[in-house]
Design a protein around this motif. Structure first.
Motif, PDB file in Angstrom:
ATOM      1  N   LEU A 184       0.812  -1.213   0.000  1.00 25.53           N
ATOM      2  CA  LEU A 184       0.000   0.000   0.000  1.00 25.53           C
ATOM      3  C   LEU A 184       0.844   1.261   0.000  1.00 25.53           C
ATOM      4  N   SER A 185       1.995   1.217   0.680  1.00 24.96           N
ATOM      5  CA  SER A 185       2.817   2.423   0.768  1.00 24.96           C
ATOM      6  C   SER A 185       3.340   2.855  -0.596  1.00 24.96           C
ATOM      7  N   ASN A 186       3.395   1.935  -1.575  1.00 21.68           N
ATOM      8  CA  ASN A 186       3.876   2.273  -2.920  1.00 21.68           C
ATOM      9  C   ASN A 186       2.753   2.553  -3.905  1.00 21.68           C
ATOM     10  N   SER A 187       1.505   2.479  -3.448  1.00 17.77           N
ATOM     11  CA  SER A 187       0.373   2.675  -4.357  1.00 17.77           C
ATOM     12  C   SER A 187       0.244   4.139  -4.753  1.00 17.77           C
ATOM     13  N   THR A 188      -0.146   4.344  -5.993  1.00 12.44           N
ATOM     14  CA  THR A 188      -0.331   5.710  -6.494  1.00 12.44           C
ATOM     15  C   THR A 188      -1.788   6.023  -6.800  1.00 12.44           C
ATOM     16  N   SER A 189      -2.637   5.001  -6.847  1.00 16.00           N
ATOM     17  CA  SER A 189      -4.059   5.242  -7.112  1.00 16.00           C
ATOM     18  C   SER A 189      -4.881   4.046  -6.669  1.00 16.00           C
ATOM     19  N   GLU A 209     -17.557   8.425  -2.745  1.00 18.38           N
ATOM     20  CA  GLU A 209     -17.232   9.713  -2.135  1.00 18.38           C
ATOM     21  C   GLU A 209     -15.734   9.856  -1.920  1.00 18.38           C
ATOM     22  N   SER A 210     -15.085   8.799  -1.431  1.00 21.69           N
ATOM     23  CA  SER A 210     -13.660   8.889  -1.133  1.00 21.69           C
ATOM     24  C   SER A 210     -13.127   7.491  -0.846  1.00 21.69           C
ATOM     25  N   VAL A 211     -11.804   7.383  -0.783  1.00 24.04           N
ATOM     26  CA  VAL A 211     -11.157   6.160  -0.330  1.00 24.04           C
ATOM     27  C   VAL A 211     -10.185   6.540   0.782  1.00 24.04           C
ATOM     28  N   THR A 212      -9.944   5.599   1.680  1.00 25.38           N
ATOM     29  CA  THR A 212      -9.001   5.838   2.768  1.00 25.38           C
ATOM     30  C   THR A 212      -7.893   4.800   2.698  1.00 25.38           C
ATOM     31  N   VAL A 213      -6.659   5.275   2.607  1.00 22.87           N
ATOM     32  CA  VAL A 213      -5.493   4.404   2.519  1.00 22.87           C
ATOM     33  C   VAL A 213      -4.489   4.833   3.587  1.00 22.87           C
ATOM     34  N   ASN A 214      -4.076   3.878   4.392  1.00 24.05           N
ATOM     35  CA  ASN A 214      -3.117   4.162   5.465  1.00 24.05           C
ATOM     36  C   ASN A 214      -3.560   5.330   6.343  1.00 24.05           C
ATOM     37  N   GLY A 215      -4.867   5.371   6.619  1.00 21.18           N
ATOM     38  CA  GLY A 215      -5.390   6.379   7.519  1.00 21.18           C
ATOM     39  C   GLY A 215      -5.597   7.747   6.899  1.00 21.18           C
ATOM     40  N   LYS A 216      -5.321   7.903   5.598  1.00 21.97           N
ATOM     41  CA  LYS A 216      -5.515   9.192   4.935  1.00 21.97           C
ATOM     42  C   LYS A 216      -6.613   9.059   3.897  1.00 21.97           C
ATOM     43  N   THR A 217      -7.521  10.040   3.871  1.00 21.33           N
ATOM     44  CA  THR A 217      -8.677   9.987   2.980  1.00 21.33           C
ATOM     45  C   THR A 217      -8.439  10.833   1.736  1.00 21.33           C
ATOM     46  N   GLU A 247      -6.491   9.121  -7.671  1.00 17.85           N
ATOM     47  CA  GLU A 247      -5.081   9.260  -7.347  1.00 17.85           C
ATOM     48  C   GLU A 247      -4.924   9.521  -5.850  1.00 17.85           C
ATOM     49  N   LEU A 248      -3.877   8.977  -5.286  1.00 16.34           N
ATOM     50  CA  LEU A 248      -3.675   9.119  -3.849  1.00 16.34           C
ATOM     51  C   LEU A 248      -2.962  10.421  -3.519  1.00 16.34           C
ATOM     52  N   GLU A 249      -3.533  11.484  -4.043  1.00 13.13           N
ATOM     53  CA  GLU A 249      -3.108  12.834  -3.704  1.00 13.13           C
ATOM     54  C   GLU A 249      -4.283  13.747  -4.022  1.00 13.13           C
ATOM     55  N   ASN A 250      -4.375  14.858  -3.324  1.00 13.28           N
ATOM     56  CA  ASN A 250      -5.490  15.768  -3.554  1.00 13.28           C
ATOM     57  C   ASN A 250      -5.296  16.515  -4.873  1.00 13.28           C
ATOM     58  N   LYS A 251      -6.304  16.432  -5.727  1.00 14.69           N
ATOM     59  CA  LYS A 251      -6.224  17.124  -7.006  1.00 14.69           C
ATOM     60  C   LYS A 251      -6.806  18.533  -6.928  1.00 14.69           C
ATOM     61  N   LEU A 252      -7.714  18.746  -5.991  1.00 15.80           N
ATOM     62  CA  LEU A 252      -8.378  20.039  -5.890  1.00 15.80           C
ATOM     63  C   LEU A 252      -7.890  20.779  -4.651  1.00 15.80           C
ATOM     64  N   ASP A 253      -7.927  22.081  -4.709  1.00 21.52           N
ATOM     65  CA  ASP A 253      -7.492  22.917  -3.590  1.00 21.52           C
ATOM     66  C   ASP A 253      -8.644  23.056  -2.610  1.00 21.52           C
TER      67      ASP A 253
END
Length: 322
Positions: free
Chosen positions: A1-6, A27-35, A67-73
């Protein structure tokens, strides 16, 4: 999971027939405690949304790649008491002079609480009439904590609904709907009434075809004609319109903190005596409002020793539910 990008979520079992329609909303996904929100994600389907804000809405079979990063501000603070990240036009209909529309507000925060969705039916029979309707499925979680006894109820589905007409004092039962809900729930209705001009302006850009464009335009004309009556109605009291901004972050509901109740007695015989003094059985006292007459076994248990009554009551399904 730590290497996942999406994270890619697939909706396989799409269906639409006379029995209804099947959709999937991510609505969202949660990976390693981060949504990570589905807003701005990549949807691959035969019906992708025009607005990336709704990228997680699968109305037909397909996938959503988040993607496991926020795309919107999400830096916009919610400073207004009534806020939502979007307003959606779910359904429109026009029959002669009658206009009917279902509108949904998503990612809602109010002084009453946070809601994934607050939807309502807007109905106008003619240029003089206007009403807002809520039903059992209008809000998630429910925005009506205790449905009034005077609410309308469908005999087959047990679905309840309440109506808030602009012109009051025409039907005592309908007037009861507004009068019976809490002050905070009234404020929500007032906020919706105050928001109608801005909401319809927002929704005019969402019309997908000529029919919707015509209905939304006629709604705007009708609300404009009723504007002065809305401003002088009971719904104008402390009315604060919704602020809508797609940059609002997802509401995070704080978990309820359960506090241990104070122990007033640890003696079951004392509890039984309190119930008897009030003319109640043990089940009536401890269930508190459940229709125990529908459960003959609870009635028959009253002849048992009090310790046995309590033991059976605590494992009874009706007690677990209530």
């Amino acid at each position: 999971l730590s290497n996942s990008t999406s994270v890619k979520i697939a909706f396989l079992n799409d269906a639409a027939n006379r029995a209804g329609d099947r959709n999937l909303f991510i609505e969202s996904v949660t990976v390693n405690g981060k949504t990570f929100s589905a807003e701005g994600a990549q949807q691959e389907s035969m019906c992708p949304p025009n607005n990336l804000h709704n990228a997680g809405h699968l109305y037909c079979a397909g996938t959503v790649d988040i993607e496991l990063e926020n795309k919107l501000d999400y830096s916009v603070d919610r400073n207004a008491p009534y806020t939502a990240s979007s307003a959606s036009l779910l359904w429109v209909q026009q029959k002669k002079k009658k206009l009917s529309t279902t509108i949904a507000l998503e990612n809602v925060q109010t002084p009453q609480g946070d809601f994934h969705t607050v939807s309502f039916n807007l109905v106008s029979k003619n240029s003089h009439e206007l009403e807002i309707n809520l039903n059992t499925f209008s809000c998630w979680p429910d925005c009506i904590e205790q449905w009034p006894e005077c609410a309308w109820e469908d005999d087959r589905s047990q679905q309840k609904s309440i109506t808030f007409p602009l012109r009051r004092s025409q039907n005592k039962r309908v007037d009861c709907h507004y009068e019976s809900i809490s002050i905070s729930e009234r404020s929500l209705i007032n906020a919706i009434y105050a928001s109608l001009p801005n909401l319809l302006h927002e929704l005019s850009d969402q019309a997908k075809n000529a029919k919707q464009e015509v209905v939304v335009r006629r709604w705007q004309e009708r609300i404009a004609g009723l504007d002065s009556r809305i401003e002088t109605s009971v719904y104008s009291i402390d009315a604060t319109p919704f602020q809508i901004n797609e940059q609002y972050s997802q509401s995070v509901r704080q978990p309820s903190v359960l506090v241990s109740p104070p122990v007033t007695t640890n003696d079951v015989h004392t509890i039984a005596r309190l119930a008897s003094d009030a003319g109640l059985s043990l089940s009536q006292l401890l269930i508190g409002g459940a229709p125990v007459q529908q459960f003959p076994d609870l009635q028959s248990d009253a002849a048992m020793p009090i310790e046995r009554q309590l033991e059976k009551l605590l494992i009874h399904p009706v007690y677990q539910v209530y």
